[in-house]
Design a protein around this motif. Structure first.
Motif, mmCIF file in Angstrom:
data_model
loop_
_atom_site.group_PDB
_atom_site.id
_atom_site.type_symbol
_atom_site.label_atom_id
_atom_site.label_comp_id
_atom_site.label_asym_id
_atom_site.label_seq_id
_atom_site.Cartn_x
_atom_site.Cartn_y
_atom_site.Cartn_z
ATOM 1 N N SER A 108 0.798 -1.228 0.000
ATOM 2 C CA SER A 108 0.000 0.000 0.000
ATOM 3 C C SER A 108 0.830 1.277 0.000
ATOM 4 O O SER A 108 0.274 2.365 -0.139
ATOM 5 N N LYS A 109 2.154 1.162 0.182
ATOM 6 C CA LYS A 109 2.991 2.361 0.215
ATOM 7 C C LYS A 109 4.395 2.023 -0.272
ATOM 8 O O LYS A 109 4.808 0.851 -0.239
ATOM 9 N N PRO A 110 5.154 3.039 -0.725
ATOM 10 C CA PRO A 110 6.499 2.762 -1.240
ATOM 11 C C PRO A 110 7.471 2.355 -0.139
ATOM 12 O O PRO A 110 7.275 2.680 1.040
ATOM 13 N N ILE A 111 8.506 1.657 -0.531
ATOM 14 C CA ILE A 111 9.566 1.275 0.400
ATOM 15 C C ILE A 111 10.310 2.535 0.852
ATOM 16 O O ILE A 111 10.608 3.418 0.043
ATOM 17 N N ARG A 112 10.610 2.597 2.149
ATOM 18 C CA ARG A 112 11.357 3.722 2.699
ATOM 19 C C ARG A 112 12.718 3.237 3.185
ATOM 20 O O ARG A 112 12.860 2.126 3.697
ATOM 21 N N PHE A 113 13.732 4.095 3.018
ATOM 22 C CA PHE A 113 15.090 3.785 3.444
ATOM 23 C C PHE A 113 15.483 4.720 4.585
ATOM 24 O O PHE A 113 15.236 5.931 4.510
ATOM 25 N N ARG A 114 16.086 4.165 5.627
ATOM 26 C CA ARG A 114 16.618 5.002 6.702
ATOM 27 C C ARG A 114 17.742 5.879 6.177
ATOM 28 O O ARG A 114 18.435 5.505 5.226
ATOM 29 N N GLU A 115 17.963 7.005 6.812
ATOM 30 C CA GLU A 115 19.010 7.911 6.340
ATOM 31 C C GLU A 115 20.407 7.329 6.531
ATOM 32 O O GLU A 115 21.351 7.764 5.870
ATOM 33 N N ASP A 116 20.548 6.356 7.446
ATOM 34 C CA ASP A 116 21.852 5.730 7.640
ATOM 35 C C ASP A 116 21.898 4.312 7.073
ATOM 36 O O ASP A 116 22.764 3.516 7.443
ATOM 37 N N ALA A 117 20.958 3.986 6.174
ATOM 38 C CA ALA A 117 20.947 2.650 5.573
ATOM 39 C C ALA A 117 22.186 2.456 4.692
ATOM 40 O O ALA A 117 22.773 3.417 4.184
ATOM 41 N N ALA A 118 22.579 1.204 4.504
ATOM 42 C CA ALA A 118 23.769 0.896 3.724
ATOM 43 C C ALA A 118 23.605 1.333 2.274
ATOM 44 O O ALA A 118 22.505 1.264 1.710
ATOM 45 N N GLN A 119 24.706 1.780 1.677
ATOM 46 C CA GLN A 119 24.705 2.223 0.281
ATOM 47 C C GLN A 119 25.778 1.480 -0.490
ATOM 48 O O GLN A 119 26.941 1.461 -0.081
ATOM 49 N N PRO A 120 25.423 0.837 -1.608
ATOM 50 C CA PRO A 120 26.432 0.115 -2.395
ATOM 51 C C PRO A 120 27.326 1.057 -3.204
ATOM 52 O O PRO A 120 26.854 2.054 -3.757
ATOM 53 N N PHE A 121 28.617 0.730 -3.267
ATOM 54 C CA PHE A 121 29.606 1.450 -4.069
ATOM 55 C C PHE A 121 30.312 0.434 -4.954
ATOM 56 O O PHE A 121 30.655 -0.663 -4.493
ATOM 57 N N ASP A 122 30.536 0.783 -6.220
ATOM 58 C CA ASP A 122 31.296 -0.110 -7.089
ATOM 59 C C ASP A 122 32.717 0.420 -7.262
ATOM 60 O O ASP A 122 33.115 1.419 -6.649
ATOM 61 N N ASP A 123 33.489 -0.237 -8.123
ATOM 62 C CA ASP A 123 34.909 0.099 -8.246
ATOM 63 C C ASP A 123 35.155 1.457 -8.901
ATOM 64 O O ASP A 123 36.276 1.957 -8.865
ATOM 65 N N ARG A 124 34.133 2.057 -9.496
ATOM 66 C CA ARG A 124 34.322 3.388 -10.072
ATOM 67 C C ARG A 124 34.311 4.472 -9.001
ATOM 68 O O ARG A 124 34.897 5.548 -9.202
#
Length: 391
Positions: A108-124
């Motif tokens: 019924s509602k969009p997914i929400r992310f915490r402000e300190d949730a993990a963020q993926p980084f790639d090799d670039r």
């Protein structure tokens, strides 16, 4: 084709200055705010696949949240992965005892992310220097170079074969990087019998060899933390809230460490004796079991799934076969004459067969039944049911 098992190697970052730490924290906040914006668009327009969603939000995310090109791409991918995981959990019914209610709320509602949730980084946008034990990370304040990190020697060896993304995480003001590493998986050997493992709350694990791994210490820790949380929550003062924040992960860390130690012992025992490991398939047990009010906290803090996952990936790395069996009546069936009766289970710790008179520790009897069922399943052609990822 060589099969691999995925293992997570985690390192702790040590920013050299407050500026570097603030740049990392600000980057996480910006990325997660951007992820929330992208999630709203994905939910409203039903863009759950990467290409249409990226085409819709790529330029707005870069302009509104000051993201770089590759970081915006990672944010979109993170949102799509979250919706894919939610869909898979709904399909598999992995939403817990209130599954229908959680499903309606999730849909019924969009997914929400915490402000300190993990963020993926790639090799670039993230570069590792293993020799110097430093990393270079893109941030919204520019690239921060030569951030030192610390880790175990085992984690450093794993990082040497790292490929793909690494996740930046923040916990209690500290920064961590988690990298998924693929380790070659040996072929499972042909087992000579199975080591049955009965999982429980009073005794965390009991083996068919008669080894009992009691949970007294961990249960005492949980009761102590529960009482402490109740006491601090009643106070409602700033100092009480600070203490709650400081101790919030202690219980989980202790439980995870205990499960790691037990899983390692089980795998080593099975490997040394050339046996496989038989575990109970406890999927959905919290929804099936009705507990009294004073026992609900114990039931819902029971980390059986975590212990099973630890056993799975450690066994996979060692080439030990693992099978899951039906847990029904394992505690009521006699492991000697197979007589099944509810009255066989005299109390929590004692099993007395009403047919042949066998007297055993109840968990030991259950684990022997599990070992027999595991061996029978293997003879019928059962294969490893091992997770594709582990941590």
């Amino acid at each position: 084709m060589v099969c691999c098992v995925k293992v997570v190697a985690q390192v702790k970052l040590l920013p050299r200055s407050a500026h570097d730490a603030d740049a990392l924290a600000t980057t996480l906040r910006a990325c997660n705010r951007a992820a929330n914006r992208a999630s709203e668009v994905a939910f409203a327009k039903d863009f759950k696949r990467r290409n249409p969603l990226q085409k819709e939000v790529y330029y707005p995310l870069r302009a509104d949240f000051d993201l770089g090109a590759q970081s915006a791409v990672r944010v979109v991918k993170k949102v799509c992965d979250a919706y894919a995981t939610l869909k898979a959990n709904i399909r598999a019914g992995n939403l817990g005892p209130e599954g229908s209610r959680r499903r309606k709320r999730a849909e019924s509602k969009p997914i929400r992310f915490r402000e300190d949730a993990a963020q993926p980084f790639d090799d670039r946008i993230l570069t590792w220097n293993l020799d110097a034990r430093t990393v270079s990370v893109w941030t919204v304040a520019g690239r921060v170079k030569d951030i030192p990190f610390v880790c175990s020697d085992e984690a450093l060896k794993l990082l040497a074969s790292r490929k793909g993304e690494s996740d930046l995480m923040m916990r209690d003001g500290m920064f961590f990087l988690a990298a998924t590493v693929e380790v070659p998986e040996p072929e499972p050997f042909d087992p000579v019998g199975f080591l049955g493992v009965d999982l429980g709350i009073v005794n965390i694990a009991a083996t068919s060899d008669g080894q009992i791994m009691a949970g007294r210490g961990l249960n005492r820790c949980r009761r102590r933390h529960l009482e402490l949380r109740r006491k601090l929550q009643k106070k409602r003062t700033k100092s009480a809230k600070r203490v709650l924040k400081r101790i919030r992960r202690r219980e989980a860390r202790r439980a995870a460490n205990t499960n790691h130690v037990i899983a390692k012992k089980l795998v080593q025992t099975a490997e040394r004796t050339s046996r496989g490991i038989a575990l109970e398939d406890l999927t959905g047990i919290r929804a099936r079991v009705t507990a009294r009010k004073d026992q609900r906290s114990r039931l819902h803090s029971w980390a059986f799934a975590q212990l099973g996952a630890f056993v799975e990936y450690k066994a996979r790395r060692a080439g030990v076969p693992v099978v899951f069996v039906d847990p029904r009546n394992t505690s009521r069936q006699c492991s000697r004459c197979w007589h099944t009766d509810r009255s066989n289970r005299v109390d929590q710790a004692r099993f007395v067969c009403r047919s042949c008179g066998t007297v055993l520790h109840a968990d030991h009897n259950s684990s022997r039944n599990i070992a027999y069922r595991g061996d029978a399943a293997w003879q019928r052609g059962a294969v490893n049911r091992l997770s594709p990822t582990a941590g």
